[in-house]
Design an enzyme around this catalytic site. Structure first.
Site, PDB file in Angstrom:
ATOM      1  N   ASN A   9       0.871  -1.179   0.000  1.00 27.82           N
ATOM      2  CA  ASN A   9       0.000   0.000   0.000  1.00 27.82           C
ATOM      3  C   ASN A   9       0.907   1.228   0.000  1.00 27.82           C
ATOM      4  O   ASN A   9       1.499   1.556   1.021  1.00 27.82           O
ATOM      5  CB  ASN A   9      -0.880  -0.041   1.258  1.00 27.82           C
ATOM      6  CG  ASN A   9      -1.714   1.216   1.412  1.00 27.82           C
ATOM      7  OD1 ASN A   9      -1.812   2.023   0.495  1.00 27.82           O
ATOM      8  ND2 ASN A   9      -2.305   1.379   2.588  1.00 27.82           N
ATOM      9  N   TRP A  10       0.986   1.863  -1.158  1.00 29.25           N
ATOM     10  CA  TRP A  10       1.886   3.030  -1.258  1.00 29.25           C
ATOM     11  C   TRP A  10       1.296   4.266  -0.598  1.00 29.25           C
ATOM     12  O   TRP A  10       1.965   5.274  -0.458  1.00 29.25           O
ATOM     13  CB  TRP A  10       2.190   3.350  -2.732  1.00 29.25           C
ATOM     14  CG  TRP A  10       2.946   2.290  -3.474  1.00 29.25           C
ATOM     15  CD1 TRP A  10       3.343   1.059  -3.011  1.00 29.25           C
ATOM     16  CD2 TRP A  10       3.402   2.357  -4.844  1.00 29.25           C
ATOM     17  NE1 TRP A  10       4.001   0.363  -3.994  1.00 29.25           N
ATOM     18  CE2 TRP A  10       4.051   1.138  -5.123  1.00 29.25           C
ATOM     19  CE3 TRP A  10       3.305   3.315  -5.842  1.00 29.25           C
ATOM     20  CZ2 TRP A  10       4.618   0.863  -6.372  1.00 29.25           C
ATOM     21  CZ3 TRP A  10       3.868   3.046  -7.085  1.00 29.25           C
ATOM     22  CH2 TRP A  10       4.524   1.836  -7.342  1.00 29.25           C
ATOM     23  N   LYS A  11       0.046   4.201  -0.235  1.00 33.99           N
ATOM     24  CA  LYS A  11      -0.670   5.351   0.348  1.00 33.99           C
ATOM     25  C   LYS A  11      -0.499   6.573  -0.555  1.00 33.99           C
ATOM     26  O   LYS A  11      -0.434   6.431  -1.773  1.00 33.99           O
ATOM     27  CB  LYS A  11      -0.182   5.608   1.777  1.00 33.99           C
ATOM     28  CG  LYS A  11      -0.182   4.346   2.640  1.00 33.99           C
ATOM     29  CD  LYS A  11      -0.048   4.639   4.095  1.00 33.99           C
ATOM     30  CE  LYS A  11       0.018   3.348   4.868  1.00 33.99           C
ATOM     31  NZ  LYS A  11      -0.038   3.523   6.292  1.00 33.99           N
ATOM     32  N   HIS A  98      -9.452   0.831   4.823  1.00 32.73           N
ATOM     33  CA  HIS A  98      -8.195   1.085   5.534  1.00 32.73           C
ATOM     34  C   HIS A  98      -8.475   2.033   6.702  1.00 32.73           C
ATOM     35  O   HIS A  98      -9.305   2.930   6.605  1.00 32.73           O
ATOM     36  CB  HIS A  98      -7.163   1.696   4.570  1.00 32.73           C
ATOM     37  CG  HIS A  98      -5.794   1.712   5.158  1.00 32.73           C
ATOM     38  ND1 HIS A  98      -5.389   2.663   6.069  1.00 32.73           N
ATOM     39  CD2 HIS A  98      -4.747   0.866   4.990  1.00 32.73           C
ATOM     40  CE1 HIS A  98      -4.143   2.400   6.428  1.00 32.73           C
ATOM     41  NE2 HIS A  98      -3.729   1.315   5.794  1.00 32.73           N
ATOM     42  N   GLU A 100      -6.973   4.502   7.777  1.00 33.69           N
ATOM     43  CA  GLU A 100      -6.802   5.933   7.475  1.00 33.69           C
ATOM     44  C   GLU A 100      -8.057   6.478   6.798  1.00 33.69           C
ATOM     45  O   GLU A 100      -8.448   7.621   7.025  1.00 33.69           O
ATOM     46  CB  GLU A 100      -5.543   6.130   6.613  1.00 33.69           C
ATOM     47  CG  GLU A 100      -4.285   5.925   7.455  1.00 33.69           C
ATOM     48  CD  GLU A 100      -3.086   5.394   6.696  1.00 33.69           C
ATOM     49  OE1 GLU A 100      -3.053   5.475   5.458  1.00 33.69           O
ATOM     50  OE2 GLU A 100      -2.166   4.879   7.367  1.00 33.69           O
ATOM     51  N   GLU A 170      -5.240  -5.157  10.511  1.00 33.78           N
ATOM     52  CA  GLU A 170      -4.226  -4.141  10.763  1.00 33.78           C
ATOM     53  C   GLU A 170      -4.547  -3.402  12.057  1.00 33.78           C
ATOM     54  O   GLU A 170      -5.358  -2.451  12.050  1.00 33.78           O
ATOM     55  CB  GLU A 170      -4.194  -3.130   9.616  1.00 33.78           C
ATOM     56  CG  GLU A 170      -3.920  -3.754   8.262  1.00 33.78           C
ATOM     57  CD  GLU A 170      -3.341  -2.721   7.303  1.00 33.78           C
ATOM     58  OE1 GLU A 170      -2.267  -2.990   6.765  1.00 33.78           O
ATOM     59  OE2 GLU A 170      -3.948  -1.654   7.124  1.00 33.78           O
ATOM     60  N   GLY A 176       2.401   2.234  10.764  1.00 36.27           N
ATOM     61  CA  GLY A 176       3.301   3.371  10.556  1.00 36.27           C
ATOM     62  C   GLY A 176       3.969   3.859  11.833  1.00 36.27           C
ATOM     63  O   GLY A 176       4.568   4.925  11.862  1.00 36.27           O
ATOM     64  N   SER A 216       3.481  -2.100  10.393  1.00 37.93           N
ATOM     65  CA  SER A 216       4.942  -2.092  10.558  1.00 37.93           C
ATOM     66  C   SER A 216       5.568  -3.450  10.227  1.00 37.93           C
ATOM     67  O   SER A 216       6.556  -3.848  10.857  1.00 37.93           O
ATOM     68  CB  SER A 216       5.336  -1.627  11.962  1.00 37.93           C
ATOM     69  OG  SER A 216       4.843  -0.322  12.198  1.00 37.93           O
ATOM     70  N   GLY A 237       2.890  -1.140   4.288  1.00 38.18           N
ATOM     71  CA  GLY A 237       2.900   0.279   3.954  1.00 38.18           C
ATOM     72  C   GLY A 237       4.311   0.753   3.676  1.00 38.18           C
ATOM     73  O   GLY A 237       4.837   0.608   2.572  1.00 38.18           O
ATOM     74  N   GLY A 238       4.949   1.300   4.708  1.00 36.32           N
ATOM     75  CA  GLY A 238       6.271   1.925   4.555  1.00 36.32           C
ATOM     76  C   GLY A 238       7.285   1.082   3.803  1.00 36.32           C
ATOM     77  O   GLY A 238       7.996   1.577   2.910  1.00 36.32           O
TER      78      GLY A 238
END
Ligand code: PEP
Length: 254
Positions: A9-11, A98, A100, A170, A176, A216, A237-238
């Site tokens: 997930n590049w967000k 998600h 977010e 998640e 993150g 993470s 993600g990251g």
């Protein structure tokens, strides 16, 4: 029975140019294939077409996913993206629910459920996210919180092929933040999710649905999660923003 899945997930990261570069680098890293592991990258909407072209040109062993969708077919919904707009450019997966989007954009379980139905009607595989905030975890209510999300998010879904519906657990406090859940924490909730799916859809369907862990997840910890019975992969993600670290996670899953 379930192929593992590693999804990135590049967000809201990577311009079109940067996205094409990252997808191209990932295609190089994974040029020898990914075995039985299904790999998905989910760039921002404006990067989707460019990444689709990289996948096509380089015969890259990963699929394209979007990060959001609207449930209507077309019309006056400024700023939204319809399911057939995604299929038309080659997206075969889409993240929904998600934390977010639930948090910053106030998405509800009812809306997430509508998105899942719209995607499945168009042959796009939802990667439907769930997970508890820190205060719920600290109160020891995380299992019931997530089970309630699953019941609402899957209400009325018809899952003919369980490989075409994916869940990502998640825990919000681990996204993150660098704080990961332990593999046992992930198994506790992923096991409860599968039990809930079995109650709703029957054991056979529940046994075919992939449940990913996200929060993470990194090259150095992903293997521990994958050892658990009900954890079938990771939503990343990251660590998906660099071709080498994401590829390392794919290789750890192979
Ligand atoms: C995510 O947002 O889906 C995620 C898991 O992020 P990170 O890996 O950066 O915690």
């Amino acid at each position: 029975m379930r192929n593992r899945m590693i999804a990135g997930n590049w967000k809201m990261n990577k311009t079109y140019t940067e996205g094409v570069e990252l997808a191209s680098g990932l295609a190089d890293e994974l040029k020898d294939g990914t075995g039985s592991v299904d790999v998905v990258v989910c760039p921002p909407a404006v990067d989707l077409k460019g990444v689709a072209e990289v996948i096509d040109q380089k015969k890259a062993p990963f699929a394209l996913g979007a990060q959001n969708v609207y449930w209507e077919e077309h019309g006056a919904f400024t700023g939204e993206t319809a399911p057939d707009m995604l299929t038309n450019i080659g997206a075969t997966y889409c993240i929904i629910g998600h934390s977010e989007r639930r948090g910053y954009f106030h998405e509800t379980d009812e809306e997430i459920n509508k998105k899942a139905k719209a995607l499945m009607a168009h042959g796009i595989v939802p990667i439907s996210c769930c997970g508890e905030p820190l205060e719920v975890r600290e109160a020891g209510k995380h299992v019931e919180f997530v089970v309630d999300q699953i019941k609402k998010d899957t209400e009325g879904l018809e899952i003919a092929d369980p490989s075409k519906y994916v869940i990502a657990y998640e825990p919000i406090w681990a996204i993150g933040t660098g704080k990961t859940a332990t593999a046992d924490d992930a198994q506790e909730v992923c096991g409860a999710i599968r039990k809930t799916l079995a109650e709703i859809f029957g054991q056979k369907t529940a046994d075919g649905i992939r449940i990913l862990y996200g929060g993470s997840a990194k090259p150095n910890n992903v293997a521990g999660f994958l050892e658990k019975d009900d954890v079938d992969g990771a939503l990343v993600g990251g660590a998906s923003l660099k071709a080498d670290s994401f590829a390392a996670m794919v290789k750890a899953a192979m």
